[in-house]
Scaffold this active site. Sequence first.
Site, PDB file in Angstrom:
ATOM      1  N   ILE A 110      -1.330  -1.736  -5.741  1.00 34.63           N
ATOM      2  CA  ILE A 110      -2.071  -2.441  -6.797  1.00 34.63           C
ATOM      3  C   ILE A 110      -2.051  -1.683  -8.117  1.00 34.63           C
ATOM      4  O   ILE A 110      -2.486  -2.193  -9.122  1.00 34.63           O
ATOM      5  CB  ILE A 110      -3.533  -2.743  -6.385  1.00 34.63           C
ATOM      6  CG1 ILE A 110      -4.247  -1.474  -5.925  1.00 34.63           C
ATOM      7  CG2 ILE A 110      -3.575  -3.803  -5.299  1.00 34.63           C
ATOM      8  CD1 ILE A 110      -5.743  -1.659  -5.720  1.00 34.63           C
TER       9      ILE A 110
ATOM     10  N   LYS B  94     -10.304  -1.821  12.619  1.00 32.56           N
ATOM     11  CA  LYS B  94      -9.102  -1.402  13.352  1.00 32.56           C
ATOM     12  C   LYS B  94      -9.112  -1.981  14.771  1.00 32.56           C
ATOM     13  O   LYS B  94      -8.078  -2.445  15.266  1.00 32.56           O
ATOM     14  CB  LYS B  94      -9.000   0.130  13.404  1.00 32.56           C
ATOM     15  CG  LYS B  94      -8.691   0.777  12.062  1.00 32.56           C
ATOM     16  CD  LYS B  94      -7.362   0.307  11.497  1.00 32.56           C
ATOM     17  CE  LYS B  94      -7.001   0.968  10.189  1.00 32.56           C
ATOM     18  NZ  LYS B  94      -5.824   0.356   9.532  1.00 32.56           N
TER      19      LYS B  94
ATOM     20  N   GLY C 209       0.834  -1.216   0.000  1.00 30.97           N
ATOM     21  CA  GLY C 209       0.000   0.000   0.000  1.00 30.97           C
ATOM     22  C   GLY C 209       0.859   1.252   0.000  1.00 30.97           C
ATOM     23  O   GLY C 209       0.495   2.276   0.579  1.00 30.97           O
TER      24      GLY C 209
ATOM     25  N   TYR D  96     -14.633   0.611   9.076  1.00 27.38           N
ATOM     26  CA  TYR D  96     -13.197   0.893   9.188  1.00 27.38           C
ATOM     27  C   TYR D  96     -12.750   0.796  10.650  1.00 27.38           C
ATOM     28  O   TYR D  96     -11.777   0.119  10.977  1.00 27.38           O
ATOM     29  CB  TYR D  96     -12.959   2.301   8.633  1.00 27.38           C
ATOM     30  CG  TYR D  96     -11.561   2.845   8.811  1.00 27.38           C
ATOM     31  CD1 TYR D  96     -10.500   2.357   8.064  1.00 27.38           C
ATOM     32  CD2 TYR D  96     -11.319   3.895   9.706  1.00 27.38           C
ATOM     33  CE1 TYR D  96      -9.227   2.891   8.217  1.00 27.38           C
ATOM     34  CE2 TYR D  96     -10.050   4.426   9.857  1.00 27.38           C
ATOM     35  CZ  TYR D  96      -9.014   3.918   9.107  1.00 27.38           C
ATOM     36  OH  TYR D  96      -7.755   4.444   9.261  1.00 27.38           O
TER      37      TYR D  96
HETATM   38  N1  SER Z   1      -7.971   9.430   8.773  1.00 25.98           N
HETATM   39  C1  SER Z   1      -8.833   8.307   8.961  1.00 25.98           C
HETATM   40  C2  SER Z   1     -10.178   8.554   8.400  1.00 25.98           C
HETATM   41  O1  SER Z   1     -10.636   9.671   8.491  1.00 25.98           O
HETATM   42  C3  SER Z   1      -8.968   7.992  10.404  1.00 25.98           C
HETATM   43  O2  SER Z   1      -7.935   7.140  10.744  1.00 25.98           O
HETATM   44  O3  SER Z   1     -10.783   7.648   7.928  1.00 25.98           O
END
Ligand code: SER
Length: 321
Positions: free
Chosen positions: A37, A147, A10, A143
């Site tokens: 990628i 995490k 990445g 997300y």
């Molecule tokens: N910068 C990220 C986001 O806003 C947070 O880790 O998704």
Amino acid sequence: MKKQKILVIGAGGQLGSELTQGLWKLHGKENVIATDIKDPEGVLATGNFEILDVMKENEFLEFVKKNGFTQLYHLAAVLSATGEKNPKFAWQLNMDGLIRVLDAAVNYKIEKVYWPSSIAAFGPTTPKIKTPQDTIMDPTTIYGISKQAGELWCNWYHKNRGLDVRSLRYPGLIGYKTKPGGGTTDYAVDIFFKALTDKKFECFLSADTYLPMMYMDDAVKATLDLMEAPAEKINERGSYNISAMSFCPAEIAAEIKKHIPEFEITYKPDFRQAIADSWPRSINDSTARIDWGWEPQFDLAAMTEDILKNLPVLMHEQAMI
Ligand code: SER
């Protein structure tokens, strides 16, 4: 220092492109293979670069096996706002990708692994001011869920497989070398581009939405400091809180106005407001400071000055290409 062979997955992203350059400086360009990628842009194209997709299991494992890496930085992920639009893909990339990397690191005896967590791992009932290292975590975005789960996986691989995996909970990262990448904190990246091109910016968060933020130079420094610290200093094997500054859209706009007096900001909050409202406003990073000596260098004023000095030069160069 023992010669390292480093894989960055990445590397084309916002963090990856700058962290790769930090790794070049520390370990030598020839010892760092940057992968993504799609084809590299800008300065990354001048280094060791290969196309690699962590989701293609056989190709990925073959690549790791043949190269004999000593360190691996796994940065490929879907960010918060984009993840809400395609939650299943976000989960697959963020979670299956991480577990594949951790497994490969164990099987191919990679000495150290880095994986980023985020303030998004916290949620609405987390204490919002000076959020402690150990506290309630109830993330509401896919997300953030990935995490939080990822932190637990890292800890598990450390305890049960002896893997030296290290992680930071980044605040919003602000750099100017790549365009915003689908994050909720990315308004604070876009605002600089728009301030220079249009002298105005419509913000998708309200004027008083405070979030923890960090300039990219500090993020790169934090990451390299953590990875260079002796293993016995790393007591936290989930992920470390780190912090540099907190501000709201009205404050960054006022700081930009000091350099560009005609700059104007307007506000039109959208679905990202609820994401921002679920995150901490400021972070307590005392554990990172005590364990491995973390200390940030940039505040809002220093960051704004640096970006507004360097971004026009970069935009001019890119327009010339
Ligand atoms: N910068 C990220 C986001 O806003 C947070 O880790 O998704």
